[in-house]
Design a protein around this motif. Structure first.
Motif, PDB file in Angstrom:
ATOM      1  N   CYS A  76       2.149  -5.796  -1.903  1.00  0.00           N
ATOM      2  CA  CYS A  76       1.778  -5.427  -0.528  1.00  0.00           C
ATOM      3  C   CYS A  76       2.953  -5.517   0.429  1.00  0.00           C
ATOM      4  O   CYS A  76       3.146  -4.645   1.278  1.00  0.00           O
ATOM      5  N   LEU A  77       3.746  -6.569   0.316  1.00  0.00           N
ATOM      6  CA  LEU A  77       4.869  -6.749   1.226  1.00  0.00           C
ATOM      7  C   LEU A  77       5.901  -5.634   1.049  1.00  0.00           C
ATOM      8  O   LEU A  77       6.433  -5.117   2.031  1.00  0.00           O
ATOM      9  N   GLY A  78       6.154  -5.246  -0.189  1.00  0.00           N
ATOM     10  CA  GLY A  78       7.077  -4.146  -0.437  1.00  0.00           C
ATOM     11  C   GLY A  78       6.570  -2.839   0.134  1.00  0.00           C
ATOM     12  O   GLY A  78       7.343  -2.047   0.686  1.00  0.00           O
ATOM     13  N   VAL A 109       4.607  -2.510   2.760  1.00  0.00           N
ATOM     14  CA  VAL A 109       4.744  -2.573   4.225  1.00  0.00           C
ATOM     15  C   VAL A 109       6.199  -2.336   4.630  1.00  0.00           C
ATOM     16  O   VAL A 109       6.466  -1.611   5.588  1.00  0.00           O
ATOM     17  N   GLN A 110       7.138  -2.908   3.879  1.00  0.00           N
ATOM     18  CA  GLN A 110       8.543  -2.677   4.202  1.00  0.00           C
ATOM     19  C   GLN A 110       8.904  -1.207   3.988  1.00  0.00           C
ATOM     20  O   GLN A 110       9.667  -0.624   4.768  1.00  0.00           O
ATOM     21  N   HIS A 111       8.354  -0.586   2.958  1.00  0.00           N
ATOM     22  CA  HIS A 111       8.540   0.852   2.741  1.00  0.00           C
ATOM     23  C   HIS A 111       8.027   1.643   3.951  1.00  0.00           C
ATOM     24  O   HIS A 111       8.708   2.546   4.437  1.00  0.00           O
ATOM     25  N   LEU A 112       6.838   1.292   4.438  1.00  0.00           N
ATOM     26  CA  LEU A 112       6.304   1.984   5.610  1.00  0.00           C
ATOM     27  C   LEU A 112       7.205   1.800   6.827  1.00  0.00           C
ATOM     28  O   LEU A 112       7.404   2.738   7.610  1.00  0.00           O
ATOM     29  N   ALA A 113       7.755   0.614   6.987  1.00  0.00           N
ATOM     30  CA  ALA A 113       8.626   0.344   8.135  1.00  0.00           C
ATOM     31  C   ALA A 113       9.908   1.171   8.058  1.00  0.00           C
ATOM     32  O   ALA A 113      10.275   1.853   9.021  1.00  0.00           O
ATOM     33  N   LEU A 114      10.565   1.126   6.907  1.00  0.00           N
ATOM     34  CA  LEU A 114      11.901   1.708   6.794  1.00  0.00           C
ATOM     35  C   LEU A 114      11.898   3.171   6.354  1.00  0.00           C
ATOM     36  O   LEU A 114      12.603   3.999   6.942  1.00  0.00           O
ATOM     37  N   ASP A 115      11.125   3.491   5.325  1.00  0.00           N
ATOM     38  CA  ASP A 115      11.135   4.846   4.770  1.00  0.00           C
ATOM     39  C   ASP A 115      10.187   5.799   5.475  1.00  0.00           C
ATOM     40  O   ASP A 115      10.250   7.015   5.240  1.00  0.00           O
ATOM     41  N   LEU A 165       6.241  -8.171   8.123  1.00  0.00           N
ATOM     42  CA  LEU A 165       5.138  -7.667   8.948  1.00  0.00           C
ATOM     43  C   LEU A 165       5.606  -7.402  10.371  1.00  0.00           C
ATOM     44  O   LEU A 165       5.277  -6.371  10.972  1.00  0.00           O
ATOM     45  N   ASP A 166       6.409  -8.321  10.923  1.00  0.00           N
ATOM     46  CA  ASP A 166       6.964  -8.120  12.262  1.00  0.00           C
ATOM     47  C   ASP A 166       7.927  -6.932  12.292  1.00  0.00           C
ATOM     48  O   ASP A 166       7.994  -6.199  13.273  1.00  0.00           O
ATOM     49  N   GLY A 167       8.663  -6.749  11.188  1.00  0.00           N
ATOM     50  CA  GLY A 167       9.560  -5.593  11.097  1.00  0.00           C
ATOM     51  C   GLY A 167       8.800  -4.281  11.144  1.00  0.00           C
ATOM     52  O   GLY A 167       9.253  -3.311  11.755  1.00  0.00           O
ATOM     53  N   TYR A 168       7.639  -4.249  10.518  1.00  0.00           N
ATOM     54  CA  TYR A 168       6.800  -3.042  10.566  1.00  0.00           C
ATOM     55  C   TYR A 168       6.325  -2.798  12.005  1.00  0.00           C
ATOM     56  O   TYR A 168       6.402  -1.669  12.513  1.00  0.00           O
ATOM     57  N   ARG A 169       5.871  -3.853  12.658  1.00  0.00           N
ATOM     58  CA  ARG A 169       5.431  -3.704  14.054  1.00  0.00           C
ATOM     59  C   ARG A 169       6.580  -3.213  14.937  1.00  0.00           C
ATOM     60  O   ARG A 169       6.396  -2.342  15.794  1.00  0.00           O
ATOM     61  N   LEU A 203      -2.039  -3.406   8.683  1.00  0.00           N
ATOM     62  CA  LEU A 203      -1.873  -4.820   9.000  1.00  0.00           C
ATOM     63  C   LEU A 203      -3.186  -5.587   8.857  1.00  0.00           C
ATOM     64  O   LEU A 203      -3.199  -6.726   8.391  1.00  0.00           O
ATOM     65  N   GLY A 204      -4.282  -4.963   9.212  1.00  0.00           N
ATOM     66  CA  GLY A 204      -5.577  -5.633   9.171  1.00  0.00           C
ATOM     67  C   GLY A 204      -6.045  -5.969   7.780  1.00  0.00           C
ATOM     68  O   GLY A 204      -6.606  -7.045   7.548  1.00  0.00           O
ATOM     69  N   ILE A 205      -5.815  -5.078   6.819  1.00  0.00           N
ATOM     70  CA  ILE A 205      -6.275  -5.345   5.459  1.00  0.00           C
ATOM     71  C   ILE A 205      -5.487  -6.495   4.841  1.00  0.00           C
ATOM     72  O   ILE A 205      -5.958  -7.155   3.914  1.00  0.00           O
ATOM     73  N   LEU A 206      -4.321  -6.785   5.379  1.00  0.00           N
ATOM     74  CA  LEU A 206      -3.490  -7.872   4.842  1.00  0.00           C
ATOM     75  C   LEU A 206      -3.701  -9.198   5.564  1.00  0.00           C
ATOM     76  O   LEU A 206      -3.214 -10.235   5.110  1.00  0.00           O
ATOM     77  N   ASP A 207      -4.431  -9.148   6.659  1.00  0.00           N
ATOM     78  CA  ASP A 207      -4.652 -10.361   7.450  1.00  0.00           C
ATOM     79  C   ASP A 207      -5.260 -11.469   6.596  1.00  0.00           C
ATOM     80  O   ASP A 207      -6.224 -11.239   5.857  1.00  0.00           O
ATOM     81  N   GLY A 208      -4.678 -12.638   6.682  1.00  0.00           N
ATOM     82  CA  GLY A 208      -5.198 -13.792   5.963  1.00  0.00           C
ATOM     83  C   GLY A 208      -4.571 -14.040   4.603  1.00  0.00           C
ATOM     84  O   GLY A 208      -4.801 -15.080   3.999  1.00  0.00           O
ATOM     85  N   LEU A 209      -3.791 -13.083   4.100  1.00  0.00           N
ATOM     86  CA  LEU A 209      -3.106 -13.301   2.827  1.00  0.00           C
ATOM     87  C   LEU A 209      -1.843 -14.124   3.061  1.00  0.00           C
ATOM     88  O   LEU A 209      -1.099 -13.873   4.007  1.00  0.00           O
ATOM     89  N   ASP A 210      -1.588 -15.085   2.179  1.00  0.00           N
ATOM     90  CA  ASP A 210      -0.362 -15.871   2.298  1.00  0.00           C
ATOM     91  C   ASP A 210       0.790 -15.121   1.626  1.00  0.00           C
ATOM     92  O   ASP A 210       0.601 -14.067   1.006  1.00  0.00           O
ATOM     93  N   GLY A 211       1.993 -15.665   1.788  1.00  0.00           N
ATOM     94  CA  GLY A 211       3.183 -15.018   1.246  1.00  0.00           C
ATOM     95  C   GLY A 211       3.117 -14.776  -0.246  1.00  0.00           C
ATOM     96  O   GLY A 211       3.582 -13.745  -0.743  1.00  0.00           O
ATOM     97  N   LYS A 212       2.537 -15.707  -0.986  1.00  0.00           N
ATOM     98  CA  LYS A 212       2.426 -15.555  -2.439  1.00  0.00           C
ATOM     99  C   LYS A 212       1.517 -14.374  -2.790  1.00  0.00           C
ATOM    100  O   LYS A 212       1.850 -13.549  -3.646  1.00  0.00           O
ATOM    101  N   ALA A 213       0.377 -14.278  -2.116  1.00  0.00           N
ATOM    102  CA  ALA A 213      -0.548 -13.169  -2.379  1.00  0.00           C
ATOM    103  C   ALA A 213       0.066 -11.833  -1.966  1.00  0.00           C
ATOM    104  O   ALA A 213      -0.130 -10.821  -2.646  1.00  0.00           O
ATOM    105  N   LEU A 214       0.808 -11.813  -0.852  1.00  0.00           N
ATOM    106  CA  LEU A 214       1.444 -10.583  -0.396  1.00  0.00           C
ATOM    107  C   LEU A 214       2.511 -10.081  -1.363  1.00  0.00           C
ATOM    108  O   LEU A 214       2.840  -8.909  -1.371  1.00  0.00           O
TER     109      LEU A 214
END
Length: 173
Positions: A51-53, A55-61, A100-104, A29-40
């Protein structure tokens, strides 16, 4: 295991492993801090993931699969598992904050499973169709596997972030 089962105090080994895993989760989560949705959502490597994909992989898989399905044997989670790489794909209308909240959230739910078991507890379910005979035999094994996978993906995110805007998570001089 039922949600209303009282939590037990995790043994010192489980607490130590969970502390290491939590450090890797904070890195993700920290390395992604400050990136907007487009950058993610910007793929920077030839494979095309973003990056967003990841993180979702880490959350679900990772978090949901290994702790809630394998360790806890949650039938609802097991029934809903997919067989491909669907977790890597985030719909364009899904806000980055939701992923990101889903990962948390998945990490918190995983922690609830982890803290209810001793390090040598065996898995409640095993995905024979994916992996054949079990190769992770205890909660300890699963924790070490997830720590390794999360750390590996944190490194992927480090590289992606540096390619996106030059930011680095940890610089040793």
């Amino acid at each position: 295991m039922a949600e209303n089962t009282p939590a037990m105090t995790p043994d010192s080994e489980v607490r130590a492993l969970l502390k290491v895993l939590d450090g890797q989760r904070r890195h993700v989560l920290g390395i992604l801090d400050g990136l907007d949705g487009k950058a993610l959502r910007r793929p920077v490597l030839p494979s095309g993931w973003h990056c967003l994909g990841l993180v979702q992989h880490l959350a679900l898989d990772v978090e949901r699969f290994w702790f809630r399905a394998v360790v806890a044997g949650d039938g609802e989670i097991i029934e809903g598992l997919t067989s491909g790489d669907e977790a890597w794909h985030v719909a364009p209308d899904v806000p980055a904050a939701d992923v990101l909240d889903g990962y948390r959230r998945q990490a918190r739910l995983a922690d609830a499973v982890i803290t209810r078991r001793p390090a040598d507890a065996g898995p409640a379910w095993w995905p024979y169709d994916l992996f054949g005979e079990p190769h992770l035999h205890t909660l300890r094994d699963v924790l070490l596997h997830v720590i390794t996978e999360t750390a590996c993906h944190a490194g992927h995110l480090d590289a992606a972030r540096e390619l996106i805007d030059g930011r680095r998570w940890l610089v040793l001089t």
